[in-house]
Design an enzyme around this catalytic site. Structure first.
Site, PDB file in Angstrom:
ATOM      1  CG  HIS A 172      -0.265  -0.254   2.486  1.00  0.00           C
ATOM      2  ND1 HIS A 172       0.053  -1.533   2.855  1.00  0.00           N
ATOM      3  CD2 HIS A 172      -0.044   0.643   3.462  1.00  0.00           C
ATOM      4  CE1 HIS A 172       0.639  -1.319   4.256  1.00  0.00           C
ATOM      5  NE2 HIS A 172       0.435  -0.269   4.494  1.00  0.00           N
TER       6      HIS A 172
ATOM      7  CG  HIS B 163       1.014   5.083   4.008  1.00  0.00           C
ATOM      8  ND1 HIS B 163       0.279   5.115   5.079  1.00  0.00           N
ATOM      9  CD2 HIS B 163       1.819   4.031   4.169  1.00  0.00           C
ATOM     10  CE1 HIS B 163       0.416   3.943   5.674  1.00  0.00           C
ATOM     11  NE2 HIS B 163       1.280   3.283   5.242  1.00  0.00           N
TER      12      HIS B 163
HETATM   13  P1  5GP Z   1       1.521   0.030   7.382  1.00  0.00           P
HETATM   14  O1  5GP Z   1       2.024   0.338   8.768  1.00  0.00           O
HETATM   15  O2  5GP Z   1       1.373  -1.352   7.178  1.00  0.00           O
HETATM   16  O3  5GP Z   1       2.180   0.824   6.187  1.00  0.00           O
HETATM   17  O4  5GP Z   1       0.156   0.964   7.422  1.00  0.00           O
HETATM   18  C1  5GP Z   1      -1.122   0.292   7.381  1.00  0.00           C
HETATM   19  C2  5GP Z   1      -2.256   1.130   7.341  1.00  0.00           C
HETATM   20  O5  5GP Z   1      -3.334   0.698   7.455  1.00  0.00           O
HETATM   21  C3  5GP Z   1      -2.226   2.129   8.877  1.00  0.00           C
HETATM   22  O6  5GP Z   1      -1.967   3.545   8.582  1.00  0.00           O
HETATM   23  C4  5GP Z   1      -3.478   1.943   9.096  1.00  0.00           C
HETATM   24  O7  5GP Z   1      -3.967   3.183   9.906  1.00  0.00           O
HETATM   25  C5  5GP Z   1      -4.317   1.388   8.219  1.00  0.00           C
HETATM   26  N1  5GP Z   1      -5.397   0.693   8.564  1.00  0.00           N
HETATM   27  C6  5GP Z   1      -5.500  -0.337   9.369  1.00  0.00           C
HETATM   28  N2  5GP Z   1      -6.458  -1.195   9.593  1.00  0.00           N
HETATM   29  C7  5GP Z   1      -7.103  -0.517   8.578  1.00  0.00           C
HETATM   30  C8  5GP Z   1      -8.541  -0.809   8.217  1.00  0.00           C
HETATM   31  O8  5GP Z   1      -9.421  -1.791   8.536  1.00  0.00           O
HETATM   32  N3  5GP Z   1      -9.332  -0.154   6.968  1.00  0.00           N
HETATM   33  C9  5GP Z   1      -8.483   1.047   6.644  1.00  0.00           C
HETATM   34  N4  5GP Z   1      -9.056   1.828   5.678  1.00  0.00           N
HETATM   35  N5  5GP Z   1      -7.137   1.220   6.924  1.00  0.00           N
HETATM   36  C10 5GP Z   1      -6.675   0.435   7.920  1.00  0.00           C
END
Ligand code: 5GP
Ligand code: ZN
Length: 138
Positions: free
Chosen positions: A100, A102
């Site tokens: 993903h 951001h």
């Molecule tokens: P990472 O740390 O893996 O780069 O970021 C994961 C992101 O996913 C975080 O910013 C978190 O807020 C978001 N996130 C976690 N669970 C969910 C969810 O159930 N729905 C959505 N839309 N975002 C989520």
């Protein structure tokens, strides 16, 4: 689809997400725990854990959508700028193991930091070290 993958479940509509853009190979939705208003995640439809696992087509779909959405997200929340970033791998802070990107809108005086702030202490590297690293990457 990967079993038990949160973002595959959003892609498949099995759990709700505030979807803001849909393409053949990629999808974008709002982050549920946003760092800023408009914080958006762009994901490939097909499950891939790391950037290196993405097919060339899915990579193009994801980054084309990032490119298209940057001005839309920025305008939607009247932001002054925007950080684009990927936590690629657990050591880099990746919590959801589905690629993903951001998009984090930024505002003058928001108290945040540039992407330079993501790593630990700066290493002390000589010109030779830099040459060696560049050669290895090449
Ligand atoms: P990472 O740390 O893996 O780069 O970021 C994961 C992101 O996913 C975080 O910013 C978190 O807020 C978001 N996130 C976690 N669970 C969910 C969810 O159930 N729905 C959505 N839309 N975002 C989520
Ligand atoms: Zn997935």
């Amino acid at each position: 689809m990967s079993d038990d993958c949160l973002f595959c479940s959003i892609v498949d509509g099995d759990i709700p997400g505030r979807i803001v853009a849909e393409r053949d190979g990629a999808l974008a939705f709002l982050d549920a725990n946003p760092l800023a208003p408009g914080h958006t995640l762009v994901v490939p439809r097909t499950h891939a854990e790391r950037l290196d696992d993405l097919s060339a087509d899915d990579s193009r779909a994801v980054f084309d959508l990032v490119h298209d959405l940057v001005p839309d997200v920025e305008a939607a929340v009247d932001a002054d700028g925007l950080n684009v970033g990927v936590n690629d791998g657990e050591a880099a802070g990746q919590e959801v193991p589905h690629v993903h990107v951001h998009l984090v809108p930024r505002f003058e005086g928001d108290g945040g930091a540039p992407v330079h702030a993501v790593a630990g202490d700066r290493p002390d590297l000589s010109d030779d070290d830099l040459d060696e690293i560049a050669a290895k990457i090449e």
